[in-house]
Scaffold this motif. Sequence first.
Motif: not given
Length: 279
Positions: A73-74, A85-87, A91-92, A186-189
């Motif tokens: 992913i990176d 971090s958005l990708v 994925v999560r 978005l909260t995770s990001y």
Amino acid sequence: MTNRIYPPRIGRYAPALFFVSAVLTAPVLADAAAKKVLDGTNMESAAATQTETLPKPPAASSVPSRAELVKLIDRMAAKYGLDSSLVHAIVRAESNYNPHAVSHAGAVGLMQVMPATAADYGVSSTDKLFDPTINAQTGTRHLKRLLGKYSIGKAVMAYNAGEGALERSKGFVTFAETQVYTHRVLTSYLRGKGVEPYSPEAQKLTGIQLTPAMARARATPSSSIQAVNRQVSRLRLRLEPTWVTSPLSKNALDPRLHQTGPKSKPMFVLEPPKVRPRP
């Protein structure tokens, strides 16, 4: 000779009347389907039918480790100039790094790519979407295109619900599933960047206003289903006090036998109420 059908004796013509009702309500039902609306009727049988047609992951294949998938992913994020971090947040939320994941709607793999979307990027085989590299590349390319059109928040919504849904809802999708998904991504990001999700800074960064209510969104009867019910009620009110007649023979009342063309006659004619003769 005109055949008159009186309401008490309408049973044998039920197939034909069902056909008329279906034609009258089809546009409303189509709109409901377009908005992903389910009315709860026969949901189990519908789900069973859909399951039979869902993509199936390969029976035997090695799955890369979580660490390998993170590196993949990176690499793809860097290749297409995306914030990794958005990708990773997507994925999560989509598969939790499971390359064999399949959604109830038929989305496949790490980034839950729909086969129709993959075809836009040259991936014509659904089976190839189970390949983590192909899936990650297709998903990041699609996300890149969405971010070229929309803010981060709107791009995330479009990734989940589709661009059409985003456009129809004027830039803020109200589907419960999309609300919960967007809040989660978005909260995770944002927290990964040290930004409070409900702050002005978060709104400036994502382009939308996150709220706690989005995380608690639940599906409710939509306006489309209510519109169907109103349509059926109006139809019933019109038919019950009205004589239904047909200028055709009894055999022609079967929709399968009805001939169309310039000289064809209508299957049914609605007439004003008249004095009902004795049977």
